[in-house]
Design an enzyme around this catalytic site. Sequence first.
Site, PDB file in Angstrom:
ATOM      1  CB  THR A   1      -0.895   0.020   1.252  1.00 51.91           C
ATOM      2  OG1 THR A   1      -1.627  -1.195   1.311  1.00 51.91           O
ATOM      3  CG2 THR A   1      -1.866   1.189   1.207  1.00 51.91           C
TER       4      THR A   1
ATOM      5  CE  LYS B   1      -5.126  -1.153   1.596  1.00 55.23           C
ATOM      6  NZ  LYS B   1      -5.360  -2.410   2.237  1.00 55.23           N
TER       7      LYS B   1
ATOM      8  CE  LYS C   1       1.573   2.259   4.103  1.00 55.62           C
ATOM      9  NZ  LYS C   1       2.211   1.025   3.728  1.00 55.62           N
TER      10      LYS C   1
HETATM   11  P1  NAD Z   1       6.145  -5.855   7.243  1.00 52.34           P
HETATM   12  O1  NAD Z   1       6.855  -4.699   7.874  1.00 52.34           O
HETATM   13  O2  NAD Z   1       5.830  -7.060   8.048  1.00 52.34           O
HETATM   14  O3  NAD Z   1       6.947  -6.329   5.921  1.00 52.34           O
HETATM   15  C1  NAD Z   1       7.696  -5.485   5.096  1.00 52.34           C
HETATM   16  C2  NAD Z   1       8.993  -6.229   4.756  1.00 52.34           C
HETATM   17  O4  NAD Z   1       9.750  -5.441   3.848  1.00 52.34           O
HETATM   18  C3  NAD Z   1       9.884  -6.464   5.980  1.00 52.34           C
HETATM   19  O5  NAD Z   1      10.177  -7.846   6.082  1.00 52.34           O
HETATM   20  C4  NAD Z   1      11.124  -5.629   5.700  1.00 52.34           C
HETATM   21  O6  NAD Z   1      12.337  -6.211   6.195  1.00 52.34           O
HETATM   22  C5  NAD Z   1      11.113  -5.606   4.179  1.00 52.34           C
HETATM   23  N1  NAD Z   1      11.889  -4.494   3.631  1.00 52.34           N
HETATM   24  C6  NAD Z   1      11.912  -3.196   4.026  1.00 52.34           C
HETATM   25  N2  NAD Z   1      12.755  -2.491   3.243  1.00 52.34           N
HETATM   26  C7  NAD Z   1      13.262  -3.356   2.336  1.00 52.34           C
HETATM   27  C8  NAD Z   1      14.185  -3.231   1.276  1.00 52.34           C
HETATM   28  N3  NAD Z   1      14.747  -2.039   0.974  1.00 52.34           N
HETATM   29  N4  NAD Z   1      14.497  -4.335   0.554  1.00 52.34           N
HETATM   30  C9  NAD Z   1      13.938  -5.540   0.855  1.00 52.34           C
HETATM   31  N5  NAD Z   1      13.050  -5.717   1.853  1.00 52.34           N
HETATM   32  C10 NAD Z   1      12.717  -4.639   2.582  1.00 52.34           C
HETATM   33  O7  NAD Z   1       4.802  -5.221   6.634  1.00 52.34           O
HETATM   34  P2  NAD Z   1       3.501  -6.027   6.141  1.00 52.34           P
HETATM   35  O8  NAD Z   1       2.493  -6.046   7.238  1.00 52.34           O
HETATM   36  O9  NAD Z   1       3.917  -7.280   5.473  1.00 52.34           O
HETATM   37  O10 NAD Z   1       2.926  -4.982   5.072  1.00 52.34           O
HETATM   38  C11 NAD Z   1       3.480  -4.865   3.768  1.00 52.34           C
HETATM   39  C12 NAD Z   1       2.614  -3.924   2.946  1.00 52.34           C
HETATM   40  O11 NAD Z   1       1.288  -4.442   2.887  1.00 52.34           O
HETATM   41  C13 NAD Z   1       2.486  -2.514   3.522  1.00 52.34           C
HETATM   42  O12 NAD Z   1       2.516  -1.593   2.456  1.00 52.34           O
HETATM   43  C14 NAD Z   1       1.132  -2.526   4.231  1.00 52.34           C
HETATM   44  O13 NAD Z   1       0.545  -1.238   4.290  1.00 52.34           O
HETATM   45  C15 NAD Z   1       0.355  -3.457   3.319  1.00 52.34           C
HETATM   46  N6  NAD Z   1      -0.781  -4.135   3.971  1.00 52.34           N
HETATM   47  C16 NAD Z   1      -0.627  -4.708   5.197  1.00 52.34           C
HETATM   48  C17 NAD Z   1      -1.710  -5.350   5.792  1.00 52.34           C
HETATM   49  C18 NAD Z   1      -1.585  -5.997   7.152  1.00 52.34           C
HETATM   50  O14 NAD Z   1      -2.614  -6.322   7.741  1.00 52.34           O
HETATM   51  N7  NAD Z   1      -0.388  -6.234   7.654  1.00 52.34           N
HETATM   52  C19 NAD Z   1      -2.942  -5.399   5.119  1.00 52.34           C
HETATM   53  C20 NAD Z   1      -3.061  -4.841   3.849  1.00 52.34           C
HETATM   54  C21 NAD Z   1      -1.960  -4.208   3.280  1.00 52.34           C
END
Ligand code: NAD
Length: 292
Positions: A87, A162, A237
Site C-alpha cells: 500500500t 484501496k 498510514k
Molecule cells: P512488514 O513490515 O511485516 O513487511 C515489510 C517487509 O519489507 C519487511 O520484512 C522488511 O524487512 C522488508 N523491507 C523493508 N525495506 C526493504 C528493502 N529495501 N528491501 C527488501 N526488503 C525490505 O509489513 P507487512 O504487514 O507485510 O505490510 C506490507 C505492505 O502491505 C504494507 O505496504 C502494508 O501497508 C500493506 N498491507 C498490510 C496489511 C496488514 O494487515 N499487515 C494489510 C493490507 C496491506
Amino acid sequence: MKIGFIGLGNMGGPMAANLAEAGHDVTGFDMAPVQIEGVTMADSAAAAASGADVVITMLPNGQILRAVASDLIPAMDKGAALVDCSTVDVDSARSVAQQAEDAGLLAVDAPVSGGVGGAAGGTLTFMAGGSDAAFAKAAPLFDIMGQKAVHCGAAGAGQAAKICNNMILGVTMIATCEAFALADKLGLDRQKMFDVVSTSSGYSWTMNAYCPAPGVGPQSPADNGYKPGFAADLMLKDLRLSQQAAESADADTPMGQLAQALYAQFVENEAGTGMDFSAMLPRFEKRHRGDA
Ligand code: NAD
C-alpha cells in the site's frame, strides 16, 4: 512461472509461500534475514528479480518501493511484469509503473485487503491498476494468493481504490465507536443498540461484521482485548495516504481529514499503537464532551 518476491514480512512471507506451494519457482529477498518455506533466498533484490517472469514487491511504503524498484527494474528481462502489492501513495505507484514501462516491462499496482489472515489463507482481495496485458500476466498469481482481483483501471487505480475504501472504513469505524459511547451514556444496552443498528440504516461493515463492542455481534478483535486485526497504526498510514492523494488531486475530504487527525492523536499521543483500529471505542468511553 519464475517469480521474484521482494519484501517477505507479515504479508509477503505467506503470499510467497503460497506461490511456492502452488508449484511456482520463487526466489525471495528481504533486508531482514528471513526464511520462507519453499522460497530460495537471494542476496539482493536485483538477484531475486533477474530472469523472473514476474517480480512481486510487498514493502512498507512508497519511498522504499521507489528505491527497491530502481535496483530491480534494470535487472529484469524485457516483457517481464513488476507487480507491487504494497500500500503506497498514488504518485509513487504511477512513477514506478512509468519507470518499468520505459524499461520495456509490464507494471501493475495491486494493493490488497484481507490482512495477515488473508495472506496466509490465500483469500486476499487484489485491486489492480495497469494495462490489460500486465493484469492478464499477473492474474493467475492473484488467483493463488487471493479470492478476488478487480482490474480498476490504469496505473495507480489500484492504490486509488484501496485508499478510498480505507478512508470510508476509518470514518465509519469512528462513527460506530462514538455512537456506542453515546449510547452507553444514554443508558442504552449495547446488544440492543447492535440489534437495532445492524438491521437499520446505520448498518455498516464496522457494525455488522467487525463490531467494536466486546461480546456483541460476530467475533472480532474487540473480543480479543483489541489485539489486531487491523492495527490502528496501519489505518493511520492509509488515512494519511488518502489525504496526501486528496491534496494532490484537489479533492475536499473533510471527514477523511478528521479521521486522520483522530487516528494520529490515538496512535501518537494516546494508547493506540499496537491496538486494533476498533479500540477507538474504549478511547471514546473514557472521554467527555469538550476533551482535547
Ligand atoms: P512488514 O513490515 O511485516 O513487511 C515489510 C517487509 O519489507 C519487511 O520484512 C522488511 O524487512 C522488508 N523491507 C523493508 N525495506 C526493504 C528493502 N529495501 N528491501 C527488501 N526488503 C525490505 O509489513 P507487512 O504487514 O507485510 O505490510 C506490507 C505492505 O502491505 C504494507 O505496504 C502494508 O501497508 C500493506 N498491507 C498490510 C496489511 C496488514 O494487515 N499487515 C494489510 C493490507 C496491506
